[in-house]
Design a protein around this motif. Structure first.
Motif, PDB file in Angstrom:
ATOM      1  N   GLU A 179       9.276 -55.259   9.025  1.00 15.50           N
ATOM      2  CA  GLU A 179      10.418 -55.243   8.855  1.00 15.50           C
ATOM      3  C   GLU A 179      11.157 -56.574   8.605  1.00 15.50           C
ATOM      4  O   GLU A 179      12.093 -56.529   7.971  1.00 15.50           O
ATOM      5  N   GLN A 180      10.690 -57.171   9.594  1.00 13.42           N
ATOM      6  CA  GLN A 180      11.171 -58.484   9.547  1.00 13.42           C
ATOM      7  C   GLN A 180      11.151 -59.492   7.928  1.00 13.42           C
ATOM      8  O   GLN A 180      11.669 -59.989   7.694  1.00 13.42           O
ATOM      9  N   ILE A 181       9.764 -58.592   6.884  1.00 12.43           N
ATOM     10  CA  ILE A 181      10.198 -59.304   5.827  1.00 12.43           C
ATOM     11  C   ILE A 181      10.642 -58.344   4.731  1.00 12.43           C
ATOM     12  O   ILE A 181      11.795 -59.129   3.644  1.00 12.43           O
ATOM     13  N   GLN A 182      11.020 -57.177   5.294  1.00 15.18           N
ATOM     14  CA  GLN A 182      12.502 -56.316   4.491  1.00 15.18           C
ATOM     15  C   GLN A 182      13.187 -57.365   4.637  1.00 15.18           C
ATOM     16  O   GLN A 182      14.305 -57.253   3.888  1.00 15.18           O
ATOM     17  N   ALA A 183      13.471 -57.801   5.885  1.00 13.77           N
ATOM     18  CA  ALA A 183      15.141 -58.326   6.556  1.00 13.77           C
ATOM     19  C   ALA A 183      14.972 -59.808   5.795  1.00 13.77           C
ATOM     20  O   ALA A 183      16.062 -59.686   4.926  1.00 13.77           O
ATOM     21  N   ALA A 184      13.839 -60.189   5.045  1.00 13.79           N
ATOM     22  CA  ALA A 184      13.852 -62.000   4.757  1.00 13.79           C
ATOM     23  C   ALA A 184      14.405 -61.527   3.548  1.00 13.79           C
ATOM     24  O   ALA A 184      14.832 -62.807   2.124  1.00 13.79           O
ATOM     25  N   GLN A 185      13.990 -60.566   2.214  1.00 19.71           N
ATOM     26  CA  GLN A 185      13.852 -59.941   1.514  1.00 19.71           C
ATOM     27  C   GLN A 185      15.482 -59.728   1.312  1.00 19.71           C
ATOM     28  O   GLN A 185      16.215 -60.100  -0.217  1.00 19.71           O
ATOM     29  N   ARG A 186      16.431 -58.451   1.765  1.00 23.54           N
ATOM     30  CA  ARG A 186      17.761 -58.308   1.652  1.00 23.54           C
ATOM     31  C   ARG A 186      18.043 -59.575   1.891  1.00 23.54           C
ATOM     32  O   ARG A 186      19.266 -59.620   1.021  1.00 23.54           O
ATOM     33  N   GLY A 187      17.507 -60.844   2.216  1.00 23.46           N
ATOM     34  CA  GLY A 187      18.627 -62.394   2.153  1.00 23.46           C
ATOM     35  C   GLY A 187      18.312 -62.577   1.143  1.00 23.46           C
ATOM     36  O   GLY A 187      19.287 -63.483   0.563  1.00 23.46           O
ATOM     37  N   LEU A 188      17.473 -63.118   1.007  1.00 24.25           N
ATOM     38  CA  LEU A 188      17.134 -63.547  -0.519  1.00 24.25           C
ATOM     39  C   LEU A 188      17.947 -62.218  -1.851  1.00 24.25           C
ATOM     40  O   LEU A 188      18.837 -63.591  -3.099  1.00 24.25           O
ATOM     41  N   ASN A 189      17.628 -61.338  -1.712  1.00 21.08           N
ATOM     42  CA  ASN A 189      18.755 -60.218  -2.993  1.00 21.08           C
ATOM     43  C   ASN A 189      20.383 -60.367  -2.525  1.00 21.08           C
ATOM     44  O   ASN A 189      20.746 -60.750  -3.415  1.00 21.08           O
ATOM     45  N   LEU A 190      20.962 -61.002  -1.745  1.00 21.64           N
ATOM     46  CA  LEU A 190      22.119 -61.274  -1.052  1.00 21.64           C
ATOM     47  C   LEU A 190      22.462 -62.452  -2.034  1.00 21.64           C
ATOM     48  O   LEU A 190      23.289 -62.630  -2.961  1.00 21.64           O
ATOM     49  N   ARG A 191      21.406 -63.920  -1.858  1.00 18.65           N
ATOM     50  CA  ARG A 191      21.977 -65.054  -2.613  1.00 18.65           C
ATOM     51  C   ARG A 191      21.635 -64.672  -4.054  1.00 18.65           C
ATOM     52  O   ARG A 191      22.885 -64.847  -4.937  1.00 18.65           O
ATOM     53  N   VAL A 192      21.078 -63.360  -4.737  1.00 17.71           N
ATOM     54  CA  VAL A 192      20.954 -63.867  -5.795  1.00 17.71           C
ATOM     55  C   VAL A 192      22.256 -63.255  -6.214  1.00 17.71           C
ATOM     56  O   VAL A 192      23.193 -62.892  -7.392  1.00 17.71           O
ATOM     57  N   ASP A 193      22.375 -61.841  -5.226  1.00 12.59           N
ATOM     58  CA  ASP A 193      23.818 -60.407  -5.814  1.00 12.59           C
ATOM     59  C   ASP A 193      25.152 -61.421  -5.754  1.00 12.59           C
ATOM     60  O   ASP A 193      25.956 -60.133  -6.304  1.00 12.59           O
ATOM     61  N   THR A 194      24.918 -62.071  -5.189  1.00 15.01           N
ATOM     62  CA  THR A 194      26.457 -63.593  -4.624  1.00 15.01           C
ATOM     63  C   THR A 194      26.634 -65.098  -5.464  1.00 15.01           C
ATOM     64  O   THR A 194      25.190 -64.901  -5.327  1.00 15.01           O
ATOM     65  N   GLU A 195      27.830 -65.356  -4.870  1.00 15.29           N
ATOM     66  CA  GLU A 195      27.621 -66.643  -5.277  1.00 15.29           C
ATOM     67  C   GLU A 195      27.926 -67.401  -4.020  1.00 15.29           C
ATOM     68  O   GLU A 195      29.027 -66.764  -3.102  1.00 15.29           O
ATOM     69  N   LEU A 196      28.163 -68.064  -3.476  1.00 11.72           N
ATOM     70  CA  LEU A 196      28.493 -69.120  -2.643  1.00 11.72           C
ATOM     71  C   LEU A 196      29.326 -70.396  -2.792  1.00 11.72           C
ATOM     72  O   LEU A 196      29.477 -71.125  -3.853  1.00 11.72           O
ATOM     73  N   TYR A 197      30.413 -70.624  -2.280  1.00 13.84           N
ATOM     74  CA  TYR A 197      31.877 -71.307  -3.089  1.00 13.84           C
ATOM     75  C   TYR A 197      31.929 -72.076  -2.435  1.00 13.84           C
ATOM     76  O   TYR A 197      32.990 -71.095  -0.535  1.00 13.84           O
ATOM     77  N   SER A 198      32.107 -73.154  -2.059  1.00 14.53           N
ATOM     78  CA  SER A 198      32.521 -74.290  -0.916  1.00 14.53           C
ATOM     79  C   SER A 198      33.831 -75.296  -1.638  1.00 14.53           C
ATOM     80  O   SER A 198      33.466 -75.196  -2.713  1.00 14.53           O
ATOM     81  N   VAL A 199      35.000 -75.376  -0.554  1.00 10.39           N
ATOM     82  CA  VAL A 199      35.904 -75.861  -1.429  1.00 10.39           C
ATOM     83  C   VAL A 199      36.080 -77.123   0.201  1.00 10.39           C
ATOM     84  O   VAL A 199      36.972 -76.438   1.218  1.00 10.39           O
ATOM     85  N   SER A 200      36.371 -77.851  -0.703  1.00 10.69           N
ATOM     86  CA  SER A 200      36.829 -79.367   0.470  1.00 10.69           C
ATOM     87  C   SER A 200      38.615 -79.691   0.231  1.00 10.69           C
ATOM     88  O   SER A 200      38.809 -79.210  -1.204  1.00 10.69           O
ATOM     89  N   LEU A 201      39.428 -79.004   1.102  1.00  7.94           N
ATOM     90  CA  LEU A 201      41.060 -79.267   0.326  1.00  7.94           C
ATOM     91  C   LEU A 201      41.409 -80.983   1.368  1.00  7.94           C
ATOM     92  O   LEU A 201      41.595 -80.207   2.884  1.00  7.94           O
ATOM     93  N   SER A 202      41.648 -81.627   0.944  1.00  3.70           N
ATOM     94  CA  SER A 202      42.378 -82.595   1.739  1.00  3.70           C
ATOM     95  C   SER A 202      43.729 -83.295   0.620  1.00  3.70           C
ATOM     96  O   SER A 202      44.036 -82.541   0.214  1.00  3.70           O
ATOM     97  N   ALA A 203      43.937 -84.322   1.755  1.00  6.56           N
ATOM     98  CA  ALA A 203      45.770 -85.003   1.257  1.00  6.56           C
ATOM     99  C   ALA A 203      45.398 -86.118   0.272  1.00  6.56           C
ATOM    100  O   ALA A 203      44.301 -86.664   0.228  1.00  6.56           O
ATOM    101  N   VAL A 204      46.268 -85.391  -0.675  1.00 10.38           N
ATOM    102  CA  VAL A 204      46.376 -87.492  -1.501  1.00 10.38           C
ATOM    103  C   VAL A 204      46.681 -88.241  -0.675  1.00 10.38           C
ATOM    104  O   VAL A 204      47.515 -88.357  -0.392  1.00 10.38           O
ATOM    105  N   PRO A 205      45.844 -89.631  -1.491  1.00 14.94           N
ATOM    106  CA  PRO A 205      45.998 -90.277  -0.279  1.00 14.94           C
ATOM    107  C   PRO A 205      47.253 -91.073  -0.360  1.00 14.94           C
ATOM    108  O   PRO A 205      47.513 -91.421  -1.870  1.00 14.94           O
ATOM    109  N   THR A 206      47.943 -92.046   0.116  1.00 19.06           N
ATOM    110  CA  THR A 206      49.299 -92.963   0.637  1.00 19.06           C
ATOM    111  C   THR A 206      48.886 -93.692   0.995  1.00 19.06           C
ATOM    112  O   THR A 206      47.759 -94.424   1.898  1.00 19.06           O
ATOM    113  N   LEU A 207      50.177 -94.732   0.806  1.00 19.66           N
ATOM    114  CA  LEU A 207      50.073 -95.888   1.823  1.00 19.66           C
ATOM    115  C   LEU A 207      50.201 -95.922   3.216  1.00 19.66           C
ATOM    116  O   LEU A 207      49.185 -96.708   3.872  1.00 19.66           O
TER     117      LEU A 207
END
Length: 249
Positions: free
Chosen positions: A212-240
């Motif tokens: 059961e532990q290995i099956q849980a790890a397998q599900r985690g690996l398959n999730l990473r393959v079946d989906t994509e991780l998207y990270s976004v940083s939002l910042s303000a344009v630098p001003t004086l």
């Protein structure tokens, strides 16, 4: 009775000889990474083809199990950071983007009086065919914003090959299930003593827990393959006013 003990000993020996499986987290064993920085587009990668039996040591690229992750850094007017953060986060949480899972979201409001600009981070997990829609939602100009929207400062894509890791998991599961089946056959023998049956049942429970532990790890690996991780940083344009330099002071 001697035969029972001998068979049980052989079963235990078979389990001991199996390679020890290590749990997967952010990085999987035998995983290969490929980084692609500054891609012209961020369209989601097509789902990998199903795994097939292969005799070669190195998997065919056409059936490789790849885990994609994207990184996007954008700049905008300071008063647009919070609205864009809320719009993007809510689009994921409300179900507007089907299949979107919010992994992380944080925002620093900033302080104009001290010159501290606002800043936000969002991380989501998306189906392959929803990556483009997510980016379009993110970059769509807000009310009062220039028609070109925010400025893209950085983008990158990483592809981690999890083919070997998934093959190791499948091999380990097959070994453990075979061992469990042989133990269950021993447990059904009519000439087994109570003490032997207790020992066998304990071993079956132990093996089932590991399965059961290995099956849980397998599900985690398959999730990473079946989906994509998207990270976004939002910042303000630098001003004086926000630049930390002798000139700004």
């Amino acid at each position: 009775m001697k035969n029972l003990i001998a068979v049980f000993a052989l079963s235990a020996l078979a389990l001991t000889s199996c390679d020890k499986f290590h749990k997967q987290d952010s990085a999987a064993p035998n995983a290969e990474k490929v980084s692609v920085t500054g891609r012209a587009t961020m369209a989601g990668a097509p789902p990998p083809a199903p795994m097939q039996a292969q005799d070669a040591q190195k998997p065919d690229a056409s059936v490789a199990k790849l885990a994609y992750s994207h990184r996007l850094a954008i700049e905008m007017a300071a008063d647009k950071v919070s609205p864009r953060f809320q719009k993007t986060r809510d689009a994921c949480l409300s179900g507007q983007l089907q299949g979107c899972t919010l992994v992380h979201a944080t925002i620093q409001i900033g302080n104009p009086q001290t010159g501290q600009p606002p800043y936000a981070d969002i991380q989501v997990r998306l189906p392959h065919d929803k990556v483009k829609a997510f980016e379009e939602t993110l970059l769509t100009p807000l009310a009062g914003e220039d028609k070109e929207g925010p400025n893209v400062r950085e983008r990158s894509t990483d592809a981690e090959d999890l083919t070997y890791a998934l093959q190791d998991v499948e091999r380990r599961l097959a070994q453990l299930k075979d061992y469990r089946d042989r133990l269950e056959i021993l447990a059904k023998r009519g000439d087994a003593k109570t003490q032997d049956l207790i020992a066998i049942e304990e071993k079956i429970s132990e093996v089932q827990s590991e399965i059961e532990q290995i099956q849980a790890a397998q599900r985690g690996l398959n999730l990473r393959v079946d989906t994509e991780l998207y990270s976004v940083s939002l910042s303000a344009v630098p001003t004086l006013a926000t630049a930390r330099s002798p000139l700004a002071e």
